[in-house]
Design a protein around this motif. Structure first.
Motif, PDB file in Angstrom:
ATOM      1  N   LEU A  23       0.703  -1.158   0.009  1.00 53.65           N
ATOM      2  CA  LEU A  23      -0.050   0.043  -0.060  1.00 53.65           C
ATOM      3  C   LEU A  23       0.852   1.219  -0.096  1.00 53.65           C
ATOM      4  O   LEU A  23       1.620   1.402   0.980  1.00 53.65           O
ATOM      5  CB  LEU A  23      -0.991   0.007   1.164  1.00 53.65           C
ATOM      6  CG  LEU A  23      -2.114   1.288   1.369  1.00 53.65           C
ATOM      7  CD1 LEU A  23      -2.957   1.076   0.158  1.00 53.65           C
ATOM      8  CD2 LEU A  23      -2.658   1.263   2.577  1.00 53.65           C
ATOM      9  N   LEU A  24       0.882   1.993  -0.931  1.00 49.85           N
ATOM     10  CA  LEU A  24       1.687   3.191  -1.141  1.00 49.85           C
ATOM     11  C   LEU A  24       0.992   4.500  -0.951  1.00 49.85           C
ATOM     12  O   LEU A  24      -0.230   4.423  -1.041  1.00 49.85           O
ATOM     13  CB  LEU A  24       2.455   3.213  -2.569  1.00 49.85           C
ATOM     14  CG  LEU A  24       3.466   2.098  -2.724  1.00 49.85           C
ATOM     15  CD1 LEU A  24       3.406   0.874  -2.630  1.00 49.85           C
ATOM     16  CD2 LEU A  24       3.818   2.336  -4.245  1.00 49.85           C
ATOM     17  N   ASN A  25       1.868   5.471  -0.567  1.00 48.05           N
ATOM     18  CA  ASN A  25       1.375   6.749  -0.175  1.00 48.05           C
ATOM     19  C   ASN A  25       2.522   7.791  -0.498  1.00 48.05           C
ATOM     20  O   ASN A  25       3.512   7.391  -0.546  1.00 48.05           O
ATOM     21  CB  ASN A  25       1.063   6.532   1.373  1.00 48.05           C
ATOM     22  CG  ASN A  25       0.999   7.954   2.148  1.00 48.05           C
ATOM     23  OD1 ASN A  25       1.794   8.496   2.671  1.00 48.05           O
ATOM     24  ND2 ASN A  25      -0.139   8.758   1.891  1.00 48.05           N
ATOM     25  N   ALA A  26       1.780   9.093  -0.613  1.00 49.52           N
ATOM     26  CA  ALA A  26       3.068  10.130  -0.870  1.00 49.52           C
ATOM     27  C   ALA A  26       2.481  11.398   0.068  1.00 49.52           C
ATOM     28  O   ALA A  26       1.478  11.655   0.065  1.00 49.52           O
ATOM     29  CB  ALA A  26       3.124  10.397  -2.364  1.00 49.52           C
ATOM     30  N   GLU A  27       3.272  12.212   0.438  1.00 50.70           N
ATOM     31  CA  GLU A  27       3.151  13.485   1.160  1.00 50.70           C
ATOM     32  C   GLU A  27       2.641  14.395   0.072  1.00 50.70           C
ATOM     33  O   GLU A  27       3.168  14.598  -0.857  1.00 50.70           O
ATOM     34  CB  GLU A  27       4.323  13.991   1.913  1.00 50.70           C
ATOM     35  CG  GLU A  27       4.319  15.254   2.714  1.00 50.70           C
ATOM     36  CD  GLU A  27       5.496  15.972   3.070  1.00 50.70           C
ATOM     37  OE1 GLU A  27       5.542  16.571   4.096  1.00 50.70           O
ATOM     38  OE2 GLU A  27       6.524  15.824   2.177  1.00 50.70           O
ATOM     39  N   PRO A  28       1.541  15.119   0.764  1.00 51.31           N
ATOM     40  CA  PRO A  28       0.697  16.067  -0.066  1.00 51.31           C
ATOM     41  C   PRO A  28       1.533  17.485   0.026  1.00 51.31           C
ATOM     42  O   PRO A  28       0.993  18.583   0.343  1.00 51.31           O
ATOM     43  CB  PRO A  28      -0.538  16.314   0.312  1.00 51.31           C
ATOM     44  CG  PRO A  28      -0.398  15.685   1.967  1.00 51.31           C
ATOM     45  CD  PRO A  28       0.639  14.886   1.733  1.00 51.31           C
ATOM     46  N   PHE A  29       2.698  17.685  -0.133  1.00 49.74           N
ATOM     47  CA  PHE A  29       3.670  18.752   0.087  1.00 49.74           C
ATOM     48  C   PHE A  29       4.398  18.806  -0.952  1.00 49.74           C
ATOM     49  O   PHE A  29       5.494  18.103  -1.303  1.00 49.74           O
ATOM     50  CB  PHE A  29       4.432  18.592   1.286  1.00 49.74           C
ATOM     51  CG  PHE A  29       5.150  20.121   1.840  1.00 49.74           C
ATOM     52  CD1 PHE A  29       4.493  20.673   2.945  1.00 49.74           C
ATOM     53  CD2 PHE A  29       6.030  20.517   1.056  1.00 49.74           C
ATOM     54  CE1 PHE A  29       5.193  21.761   3.320  1.00 49.74           C
ATOM     55  CE2 PHE A  29       6.638  21.879   1.378  1.00 49.74           C
ATOM     56  CZ  PHE A  29       6.315  22.561   2.345  1.00 49.74           C
ATOM     57  N   GLY A  30       4.361  19.706  -2.065  1.00 50.29           N
ATOM     58  CA  GLY A  30       5.111  19.911  -3.331  1.00 50.29           C
ATOM     59  C   GLY A  30       4.856  18.631  -4.000  1.00 50.29           C
ATOM     60  O   GLY A  30       3.690  17.677  -3.920  1.00 50.29           O
ATOM     61  N   GLY A  55      -3.965   8.216  -0.646  1.00 54.83           N
ATOM     62  CA  GLY A  55      -3.406   9.592  -0.445  1.00 54.83           C
ATOM     63  C   GLY A  55      -4.660  10.690  -0.712  1.00 54.83           C
ATOM     64  O   GLY A  55      -5.718  10.247  -1.325  1.00 54.83           O
ATOM     65  N   GLU A  56      -4.266  11.728  -0.831  1.00 49.94           N
ATOM     66  CA  GLU A  56      -5.025  12.960  -1.090  1.00 49.94           C
ATOM     67  C   GLU A  56      -4.457  13.925  -1.859  1.00 49.94           C
ATOM     68  O   GLU A  56      -3.323  13.925  -2.210  1.00 49.94           O
ATOM     69  CB  GLU A  56      -5.289  13.679   0.623  1.00 49.94           C
ATOM     70  CG  GLU A  56      -4.002  14.126   0.978  1.00 49.94           C
ATOM     71  CD  GLU A  56      -4.356  14.812   2.384  1.00 49.94           C
ATOM     72  OE1 GLU A  56      -4.974  15.924   2.484  1.00 49.94           O
ATOM     73  OE2 GLU A  56      -3.941  14.320   3.443  1.00 49.94           O
ATOM     74  N   GLY A  57      -5.623  14.823  -2.279  1.00 53.70           N
ATOM     75  CA  GLY A  57      -5.137  15.917  -2.995  1.00 53.70           C
ATOM     76  C   GLY A  57      -4.396  15.642  -4.219  1.00 53.70           C
ATOM     77  O   GLY A  57      -4.548  14.776  -5.077  1.00 53.70           O
ATOM     78  N   HIS A  58      -3.468  16.679  -4.500  1.00 46.81           N
ATOM     79  CA  HIS A  58      -2.720  16.771  -5.792  1.00 46.81           C
ATOM     80  C   HIS A  58      -1.847  15.557  -5.975  1.00 46.81           C
ATOM     81  O   HIS A  58      -1.325  15.300  -7.003  1.00 46.81           O
ATOM     82  CB  HIS A  58      -1.995  18.104  -5.744  1.00 46.81           C
ATOM     83  CG  HIS A  58      -0.883  18.141  -5.046  1.00 46.81           C
ATOM     84  ND1 HIS A  58      -1.083  18.512  -3.557  1.00 46.81           N
ATOM     85  CD2 HIS A  58       0.519  17.831  -5.031  1.00 46.81           C
ATOM     86  CE1 HIS A  58       0.355  18.510  -2.884  1.00 46.81           C
ATOM     87  NE2 HIS A  58       1.115  18.176  -3.977  1.00 46.81           N
TER      88      HIS A  58
END
Length: 385
Positions: A23-30, A55-58
């Motif tokens: 299960l992968l994820n990325a920080e929504p910062f940049g 994850g969320e947003g962009h």
């Protein structure tokens, strides 16, 4: 993007597919974390029984099916709701892999998941988040000072793997006619979305103002900012297309996230680095300049709007927001920005960019050893439950 549902298989809700389940994820910062995890997903997918994204947003802009079997959108959820979602998903996965989202990493641990962290900014953090010491592996992308930091921290050294930049091998730069304006990495929670849009609009206008008539511009940013700009020259592209646009540009004007820096290295595009849009941007460009890898850079102070990039992140973003608003409100400052950009880019385009040499120093292809470290950890966990 609507949340996609995963099929349940017999027995504790686990999928029946063979192979590691990630299960992968990325920080929504940049944009860097989202881009890095998309590359990791593509590398990992052939060896996985199931791979999904949460994850969320962009960050969702760069994730797609395939390689993911499912995508879970957490935009707007509270912390308790995200924790509940992770607890529901936890039995279906062997490892939670995040690109720099320490908050989601901590929630994944509370949900009972094993953890791996990919970190592009090991060189930068004043102190690593505590959850980094719960990750196995902790994957640090190489940059100035990374190996020294890992070597000096015994607890981190036990679980760290230092990998080259998560970029493909270098390609030949073949200068075309277009100027690339890469405005990736503007969205972050420390400033208002309309300030990010204003930054993009102001920088794009300044680049255009200094170009000869007929020189085309191709601008790149995330979907939300592109929609707000409503400019036919502005789009959102996958990483492969981005590299093609860079390697065929006359030159580029870019925000200085580390992902953009390493993309400039692998494509060889001559680059002007735009004023920082967060607290790490200017520090990274100063490191490039100090070591001889910078073609041209423009700081806020060069247009009379100094920002203290040594302050804490929230304070830096307040100053950058103030600079953007002053710039938007004062024609004199906008004219000065355009003049500075025109002067600094006048000499770009004759030879490949100096960032190219970063690949000689730090390498490339980091997605392969990063993926291998993740798969090894799943194997170890399986052998020693």
């Amino acid at each position: 993007m609507a949340d996609t549902q995963e099929p349940r298989a017999p027995g504790a809700g686990r999928p029946a597919t063979a192979g590691p389940r990630l299960l992968l994820n990325a920080e929504p910062f940049g944009f860097g974390p989202a881009a890095a995890v998309a590359l990791l997903a593509a590398e990992l997918a052939p060896d996985c029984g199931r791979i999904a994204y949460i994850g969320e947003g962009h960050t969702l802009d760069l994730q797609s099916r395939p390689p993911y079997h499912a995508i879970h959108d957490t935009t707007g959820l509270t912390e308790d709701e995200r924790l509940a979602r992770l607890r529901k998903l936890a039995p279906r996965y062997d490892l939670f892999v995040t690109a720099m989202d320490s908050g989601m990493a901590a929630l994944a641990r509370r949900a009972g998941m094993e953890l791996a962290i990919y970190d592009a900014l090991t060189w930068y953090w004043p102190a690593l988040p505590a959850v980094a010491y719960e990750a196995a592996p902790y994957i640090a992308q190489d940059f100035f000072g990374v190996r020294e930091r890992v070597a000096a921290d015994a607890a981190l050294r036990e679980r760290a793997v230092v990998v080259p930049p998560v970029i493909p091998p270098g390609r030949d730069w073949t200068a075309g006619r277009h100027v690339l304006v890469n405005l990736g990495g503007l969205d972050n929670p420390l400033w208002r979305p309309d300030d990010a849009v204003a930054y993009a609009r102001l920088m794009l206008a300044a680049v255009r103002a200094g170009l000869p008539a007929g020189r085309p511009v191709i601008a790149v940013t995330n979907r939300g900012i592109a929609a707000a700009l409503a400019d036919p020259a502005v789009g959102t592209y996958d990483h492969g297309t981005m590299l093609e646009l860079m390697s065929t540009a006359a030159y580029a004007c870019m925000t200085s996230g580390l992902g953009n820096i390493y993309d400039a290295a692998t494509t060889g595009v001559p680059t002007l680095w735009l004023p920082g849009a967060n607290d790490s941007h200017t520090r990274q460009v100063l490191l490039l300049s100090e070591h001889g890898y910078c073609d041209a850079r423009l700081d806020w102070e060069d247009i009379g709007l100094p920002v203290d990039h040594t302050a804490p992140p929230a304070a830096v973003m307040r100053e950058i927001s103030g600079a953007v608003r002053r710039l938007a409100g004062e024609q004199r400052l906008r004219e000065r920005l355009a003049e500075e950009l025109a002067g600094l880019t006048a000499g770009l385009g004759g030879t490949p960019g100096k960032a190219r040499a970063l690949t000689d120093r730090f390498g490339h292809g980091g997605m392969r050893p990063a993926a291998a470290a993740i798969l090894r950890q799943v194997e170890r966990n399986t052998e020693n439950p």
